[in-house]
Motif scaffolding. Structure first.
Motif, short mmCIF file in Angstrom:
data_model
loop_
_atom_site.label_atom_id
_atom_site.label_comp_id
_atom_site.label_asym_id
_atom_site.label_seq_id
_atom_site.Cartn_x
_atom_site.Cartn_y
_atom_site.Cartn_z
N SER A 140 8.16 0.26 26.44
CA SER A 140 7.97 1.55 26.33
C SER A 140 6.85 2.29 27.19
O SER A 140 6.99 3.66 27.32
CB SER A 140 7.94 2.06 24.98
OG SER A 140 6.47 1.32 24.41
N ILE A 141 6.13 1.58 27.87
CA ILE A 141 5.12 1.94 28.95
C ILE A 141 5.65 1.99 30.11
O ILE A 141 5.96 1.05 30.94
CB ILE A 141 3.84 1.16 28.42
CG1 ILE A 141 3.23 1.10 27.23
CG2 ILE A 141 2.72 1.50 29.58
CD1 ILE A 141 1.98 0.39 27.15
N ASP A 142 5.71 3.32 30.74
CA ASP A 142 5.92 3.47 32.24
C ASP A 142 4.79 3.46 33.22
O ASP A 142 3.85 4.31 33.21
CB ASP A 142 6.70 4.60 32.70
CG ASP A 142 7.52 4.69 33.85
OD1 ASP A 142 8.51 5.44 34.30
OD2 ASP A 142 6.84 3.72 34.96
N TRP A 183 1.88 0.83 22.86
CA TRP A 183 1.58 1.95 22.20
C TRP A 183 1.49 1.67 20.61
O TRP A 183 1.88 0.91 20.13
CB TRP A 183 2.81 2.82 22.23
CG TRP A 183 2.81 3.45 23.84
CD1 TRP A 183 4.05 3.18 24.46
CD2 TRP A 183 2.08 4.42 24.25
NE1 TRP A 183 3.84 4.03 25.41
CE2 TRP A 183 2.82 4.87 25.63
CE3 TRP A 183 1.11 4.96 23.89
CZ2 TRP A 183 2.29 5.68 26.40
CZ3 TRP A 183 0.35 5.95 24.96
CH2 TRP A 183 1.25 6.18 26.19
N ILE A 184 0.20 2.27 20.26
CA ILE A 184 0.07 2.41 18.49
C ILE A 184 0.17 3.81 18.06
O ILE A 184 -1.12 4.41 18.35
CB ILE A 184 -0.98 1.54 18.21
CG1 ILE A 184 -1.10 0.08 18.77
CG2 ILE A 184 -1.31 1.55 16.65
CD1 ILE A 184 -2.21 -0.73 18.24
N GLY A 185 1.29 4.36 17.71
CA GLY A 185 1.31 5.66 17.65
C GLY A 185 1.39 6.34 19.02
O GLY A 185 2.15 6.14 19.82
N ASN A 201 -3.23 1.05 23.55
CA ASN A 201 -4.03 0.01 23.06
C ASN A 201 -3.87 -1.02 24.13
O ASN A 201 -2.78 -1.61 24.60
CB ASN A 201 -3.68 -0.33 21.77
CG ASN A 201 -4.51 -1.46 21.18
OD1 ASN A 201 -4.34 -2.62 21.38
ND2 ASN A 201 -5.51 -0.85 20.30
N CYS A 202 -5.20 -1.54 24.38
CA CYS A 202 -5.12 -2.84 25.19
C CYS A 202 -5.98 -4.16 24.53
O CYS A 202 -7.19 -3.50 24.22
CB CYS A 202 -5.78 -2.44 26.76
SG CYS A 202 -6.09 -3.94 27.78
N THR A 203 -5.39 -5.19 24.65
CA THR A 203 -6.24 -6.24 23.93
C THR A 203 -6.44 -7.23 24.92
O THR A 203 -5.46 -7.77 25.76
CB THR A 203 -5.54 -6.93 22.83
OG1 THR A 203 -4.30 -7.26 23.10
CG2 THR A 203 -5.30 -5.82 21.55
N LEU A 224 -9.42 -2.24 23.26
CA LEU A 224 -9.63 -1.04 23.80
C LEU A 224 -8.59 0.08 23.46
O LEU A 224 -7.48 -0.14 23.71
CB LEU A 224 -9.75 -1.13 25.51
CG LEU A 224 -10.64 -2.23 26.36
CD1 LEU A 224 -10.38 -2.20 27.61
CD2 LEU A 224 -12.13 -1.73 26.03
N ILE A 225 -8.91 1.21 23.24
CA ILE A 225 -8.07 2.62 23.06
C ILE A 225 -8.51 3.17 24.26
O ILE A 225 -9.65 3.86 24.37
CB ILE A 225 -8.29 3.25 21.82
CG1 ILE A 225 -8.02 2.14 20.62
CG2 ILE A 225 -7.47 4.48 21.77
CD1 ILE A 225 -8.30 2.93 19.18
N ILE A 226 -7.70 3.45 25.11
CA ILE A 226 -7.69 3.84 26.42
C ILE A 226 -7.44 5.52 26.61
O ILE A 226 -6.11 5.66 26.22
CB ILE A 226 -7.11 2.95 27.69
CG1 ILE A 226 -7.83 1.75 27.44
CG2 ILE A 226 -7.40 3.79 29.02
CD1 ILE A 226 -7.07 0.66 28.63
#
Length: 751
Positions: free
Chosen positions: A632-634, A672-674, A678-680, A741-743
């Motif tokens: 879902s991430i472009d 995506w979280i909401g 989010n990056c782990t 990380l929440i970027i």
């Protein structure tokens, strides 16, 4: 033993001709501090020499180390005490000859060449440089060869052979660039000075700015000072006096700290030129006389000629023509004896100008012709232009207008091509007079208009700082007067209040006090708000600077280059080419990304992928790594801060895995979280808790601190969350560490 400074620089550039500089703002305090400083060495320089002498006294063995120490001491003294320099060189020679230390002998011969060059014995200096060059070639010591080429260029430039000198400087640059030497700034400084003398100012500025950048990167304060001063002389000749003065002042501050007597002489001379422009002849004369004293002590003949010439210009401007001619004659005789051809045309021009003032027209014409001839020989456009102007003035006075016109037009042509604004102005003024005298009123008007335009241009440049200072002084005086008025009014109010108190009218006093308190509170509130805003901006700037310094750490670059060197030495050509290609691509991406606050996610992922590939090329065992991006991430449309993920991958590589661990794994996952990105970053290493137990403290890494600050600032700016958390994976029944990380992000705006 390596020498901290293994190259010889020429003296800073100073003007040799008498000319009208702009009206510049100078600080008298600098004048006196320079005179005092020029009397001795700086504390830092003295400490360095003391350290070397102490080391020499402890090292009694007659070996290569002692030879290197003696040579280094000789070099440290050369700009201050030639007798001590020669003493150390004699000792070095005797030991090097006995132990057959070729490199030491070559260094000693090279420094002897420098001592001769300082005394303007250029032919003898060139002989020494040739001899040192042969020794260095025999030993295949490239840095020494580059030093010799640079020194030969200096000697040839002082002999008035600029094109030959440029050739040798370019040879020195080729070698220094090839070996990655730290002396690269020296030939760039020298070649820039030559292009200035040739009137090729674009080339001069290009080479001097390059020298300045290299010197700043190497933190070489002496060469920074030389570069700044020489840039100042270029701007000076172009008529940009405020910019010239700014560069002079910066150079002065640095030479003061260094205690470089040769550099200080030139700084004093430049200060003298500024005082002379302001018609402050007493201070200008003190500057020139002090410069002459120091140069005579060091037997620096070129400096002596320059000082004598400038002292002559003071006498000329104050109407003491016999004293002026006497000093010019001394300078001319010494320059001819020493073969200092670069000074000769300027002295001839000054002799011509003085004789013109005395109405000795034939002598003046002969002097200007000699100036033109010697100026052409050394390709000095400034000297030739001045000679043509002098001839035009003389022939105009004699009413030989045809000859005067020809010389004035030649001066105009040269000065326009070279950008000499002062000469253009003088040429236009002379042409206007010639055309008017010969009845060509149309050309006379055009030339006069050109003269006025140039005069206004020079006035604006020359008085830029003076006008700024006057405006500042006016504003300050205005504010002071306003403050005095307010104080007077307040005093009157207090008196009135006292009278009211006497009449039991205390309510007025309390009203005044209340107003003052409210004013103070409102003023303090406004100040506090502005202070917080400035503090926030400064914090953001500091964070961004920390980011730039943390990107591609020197440790990683050093390791990468070491790996590449190992591949080359092992003749693994294909592997080394692949490694170099990836490494250069990674550097390019990092440099491009560092210019922007937000970059496309796909660029950041590409940088991470290349970084991990580089780490794996020579790793044993290699790392298993993966980059997983949610469907879902472009990644083409999403913008994130650059270098936000890589530091944690680097931390994992450096700290997460034990030396005995066979299978090393690093995973990067974006999803995506909401509405949050989010990056782990996870690894299967020993875990953060184990690392903390070993170190005894839970100290955050530099990468963690900088990233946390960036996320906080960007989160506020974009109004999105930006956080970081680090956990041991044992809480999830797994091994290793997890960074979450929440970027903050932006979407690419469609055009």
């Amino acid at each position: 033993m390596t020498n901290p400074l293994t190259n010889f620089l020429p003296a800073n550039k100073v003007s040799l001709e008498k000319k009208e500089l702009g009206h510049l703002i100078s600080k008298p305090l600098l004048f006196w501090s320079l005179l005092l400083l020029s009397l001795g060495q700086s504390h830092a320089q003295r400490s360095k020499i003391d350290s070397l002498e102490s080391e020499l006294s402890l090292h009694a063995t007659y070996d290569t180390t002692r030879v290197n120490l003696l040579n280094e001491l000789a070099f440290s003294y050369f700009s201050q005490d030639l007798i001590t320099t020669l003493k150390y060189l004699d000792q070095s020679d005797s030991i090097a000859d006995v132990i057959h230390f070729k490199k030491g002998q070559a260094r000693s011969i090279y420094i002897r060449g420098i001592t001769e060059a300082i005394q303007s014995n250029y032919d003898q200096a060139l002989d020494y440089y040739d001899e040192a060059l042969e020794w260095y070639k025999t030993a295949n010591y490239q840095a020494g060869i580059a030093n010799c080429y640079n020194a030969m260029g200096i000697a040839l430039s002082y002999k008035g052979m600029p094109r030959e000198a440029i050739f040798y400087f370019k040879e020195a640059i080729k070698i220094e660039e090839k070996i990655g030497g730290k002396n690269l700034s020296a030939p760039f400084i020298n070649i820039g000075g030559l292009y200035q003398d040739l009137g090729e100012f674009d080339q001069a500025v290009f080479h001097l700015k390059k020298a300045l950048a290299i010197a700043e990167a190497n933190e070489n304060e002496q060469r920074i000072a030389y570069s700044l001063n020489n840039l100042g002389t270029v701007y000076d000749k172009q008529g940009n006096y405020p910019l010239a003065l700014e560069h002079y002042k910066q150079s002065m501050y640095m030479n003061e700290a260094l205690g470089d007597s040769l550099g200080i002489v030139n700084n004093i001379t430049n200060m003298g030129l500024i005082y002379q422009t302001q018609k402050n002849y007493d201070k200008a004369m003190k500057c020139y006389e002090r410069a002459l004293e120091i140069d005579e002590h060091n037997n620096k003949k070129k400096g002596i000629c320059t000082a004598l010439n400038l002292i002559g210009t003071i006498y000329e401007e104050t109407g003491d023509y016999p004293s002026a001619l006497s000093h010019y004659a001394k300078a001319l005789r010494l320059s001819k004896e020493a073969g200092i051809n670069t000074v000769i045309p300027y002295i001839h021009n000054n002799i011509g100008t003085t004789n013109l003032a005395l109405k000795n027209y034939e002598t003046a014409i002969q002097s200007f012709i000699e100036a033109k001839k010697s100026g052409l020989e050394i390709e000095s456009k400034a000297a030739v232009s001045a000679a043509y102007i002098g001839l035009a003035k003389t022939y105009t006075t004699l009413k030989a207008y045809d000859i005067a016109l020809n010389n004035a037009l030649r001066a105009q042509e040269i000065s326009e091509k070279s950008g000499f604004l002062e000469d253009q102005k003088e040429a236009s003024e002379i042409l206007s007079r010639i055309y008017e005298a010969t009845g060509n009123y149309k050309n006379a008007l055009e030339s006069h208009q050109q003269f006025k335009l140039l005069n206004d241009s020079l006035f604006n440049q020359e008085n830029f700082e003076r006008v700024a200072q006057l405006e500042y002084e006016y504003m300050y005086k205005q504010q002071l007067d306003s403050a005095n008025i307010r104080e007077l009014k307040l005093t009157q109010t207090v008196l009135t209040t006292s009278q009211d108190l006497a009449n039991s009218r205390q309510n007025y006093l309390w009203a005044i006090i209340g107003i003052l308190i409210l004013s103070i509170i409102s003023g303090a509130t406004m100040f506090y708000q502005k202070f917080n805003a400035i503090k926030a901006r400064n914090r953001q700037i500091v964070t961004e600077q920390k980011l730039l310094r943390s990107q591609m750490t020197p440790h990683f670059i050093f390791n990468s280059l070491s790996v590449l060197q190992g591949m080359i030495l092992s003749k693994e050509e294909n592997k080394s080419i692949t490694y170099l290609s990836k490494f250069s691509k990674l550097l390019r991406i990092v440099l491009e990304n560092s210019r922007d606050k937000m970059v496309p996610l796909i660029q950041e992922l590409e940088a991470i992928d290349i970084y991990m590939a580089l780490q794996n090329i020579d790793a044993d065992p290699s790392y298993d790594y993966s980059l997983v991006v949610d469907e879902s991430i472009d990644s083409n449309l999403l913008l994130i801060p650059p270098m936000i993920i890589q530091p944690f991958i680097e931390n994992a590589i450096e700290h997460a895995f034990g030396s005995s661990q066979e299978h090393c794994e690093i995973k990067v996952n974006l999803r995506w979280i909401g509405n949050e990105l989010n990056c782990t970053i996870t690894d299967n290493g020993i875990g953060i808790d184990t690392i903390v137990q070993k170190s005894g403290t839970r100290k955050n890494s530099l990468a963690t601190i900088i990233t946390s600050e960036r996320l906080e600032l960007l989160g506020k700016e974009l109004r999105l969350p930006g956080t970081i958390s680090i956990e041991d994976r044992k809480k999830y029944q797994a091994q290793g560490t997890q960074v979450s990380l929440i970027i903050p992000y932006k979407l690419v705006e469609h055009q």
